[in-house]
Design an enzyme around this catalytic site. Structure first.
Site, PDB file in Angstrom:
ATOM      1  N   LYS A 197       0.825  -1.217   0.000  1.00 50.44           N
ATOM      2  CA  LYS A 197       0.000   0.000   0.000  1.00 50.44           C
ATOM      3  C   LYS A 197       0.859   1.267   0.000  1.00 50.44           C
ATOM      4  CE  LYS A 197      -2.336  -0.810   3.773  1.00 50.44           C
ATOM      5  NZ  LYS A 197      -1.611  -2.030   4.160  1.00 50.44           N
ATOM      6  N   ARG A 249      -9.599   1.133   9.836  1.00 50.96           N
ATOM      7  CA  ARG A 249      -9.173  -0.248  10.069  1.00 50.96           C
ATOM      8  C   ARG A 249     -10.339  -1.141  10.491  1.00 50.96           C
ATOM      9  NH1 ARG A 249      -4.116   2.068  12.189  1.00 50.96           N
ATOM     10  NH2 ARG A 249      -2.383   1.251  10.955  1.00 50.96           N
ATOM     11  N   ARG A 273      13.095 -10.303   4.143  1.00 50.05           N
ATOM     12  CA  ARG A 273      13.798  -9.012   4.217  1.00 50.05           C
ATOM     13  C   ARG A 273      14.961  -9.079   5.197  1.00 50.05           C
ATOM     14  NH1 ARG A 273       8.833  -4.685   4.021  1.00 50.05           N
ATOM     15  NH2 ARG A 273       8.469  -5.460   6.128  1.00 50.05           N
ATOM     16  N   ARG A 294      14.429  -7.728  11.000  1.00 49.22           N
ATOM     17  CA  ARG A 294      13.737  -6.854  11.943  1.00 49.22           C
ATOM     18  C   ARG A 294      12.712  -7.656  12.730  1.00 49.22           C
ATOM     19  NH1 ARG A 294      11.379  -1.855   8.626  1.00 49.22           N
ATOM     20  NH2 ARG A 294       9.903  -3.526   8.228  1.00 49.22           N
ATOM     21  N   ARG A 303       0.054 -10.349  12.610  1.00 44.24           N
ATOM     22  CA  ARG A 303      -0.435  -9.122  11.969  1.00 44.24           C
ATOM     23  C   ARG A 303      -1.428  -9.454  10.864  1.00 44.24           C
ATOM     24  NH1 ARG A 303       4.427  -5.652  10.006  1.00 44.24           N
ATOM     25  NH2 ARG A 303       2.818  -4.076   9.685  1.00 44.24           N
TER      26      ARG A 303
END
Length: 209
Positions: A13, A88, A122, A155, A166
């Site tokens: 997004k 949300r 990542r 991370r 999430r």
């Protein structure tokens, strides 16, 4: 055009919003940013928000809506705006409808397994800030930064269990917004799995830009 971007964490997004800002000539509005700005400027709403945040509490929806109402009244929103990360929940969407006419909700459709692969792959260098991906953009030597030679790390919010949590939260709380906007005839969905340029092309077509 007043546009909402919908999609799971890691769907892309933010990247799409950056492109659409230039394409549409309208600002992207983040509730996190307007909260920080109100607190920094010590406005009455900012002071109220700070009290909740200092106490470790969530800022109430109505306070966020009031801040948003102030923000979209500014001159740069005259031709429209892009909302990324809000609403949300259905109650937030209903409150938003009271202060703004939303023209379109654009949903980026990306399967969980693709997002997990993107995010858990990542790697970042804490020394120089360079970012890599084990498949899409790997370093020359595994887990070593090409630029400064420091060790690359994952991370905390890219850990597999955090990513899954999430995604679960998104599917429970935020995904129902697709049904909410579909019922209003405002939902448009695009494939977010094809890469940045293809996603931008799909968005332009869906929005008729």
């Amino acid at each position: 055009m007043n546009l909402i971007l919908l999609g799971a964490p890691g769907a892309g997004k933010g990247t799409l919003a950056s492109y659409l800002i230039e394409k549409m000539g309208v600002p992207s509005i983040s509730t996190g940013n307007i909260l920080r700005e109100a607190i920094k400027n010590n406005t009455p709403l900012g002071q109220s928000a700070k009290e909740y945040m200092d106490a470790g509490k969530l800022v109430p929806d109505q306070l966020v809506i009031d801040l948003l109402k102030e923000r979209i009244a500014k001159r740069d929103c005259k031709s429209g705006f892009i909302l990324d990360g809000f609403p949300r929940t259905i109650p937030q969407a209903e409150a938003l409808d009271e202060i703004a006419k939303i023209d379109c909700a654009l949903a980026l459709e990306v399967p969980n397994e693709v997002i997990e692969k993107r995010m858990t792959g990542r790697r970042v260098c804490l020394r120089c800030g360079a970012t890599y991906h084990v498949e899409a953009n790997p370093p020359r030597v595994a887990d070593v930064c090409d630029i400064c030679g420091d060790k690359l790390v994952i991370r905390s919010d890219d850990q597999a269990d955090v990513v899954r949590h999430r995604l679960e939260t998104y599917h429970e709380q935020t995904e129902p917004l697709k049904g909410y906007y579909d019922a209003q005839g405002k939902l448009k969905s695009i494939d977010g799995t094809k890469g940045i340029h293809e996603t931008e092309k799909f968005a332009v077509e869906a929005l008729g830009l």
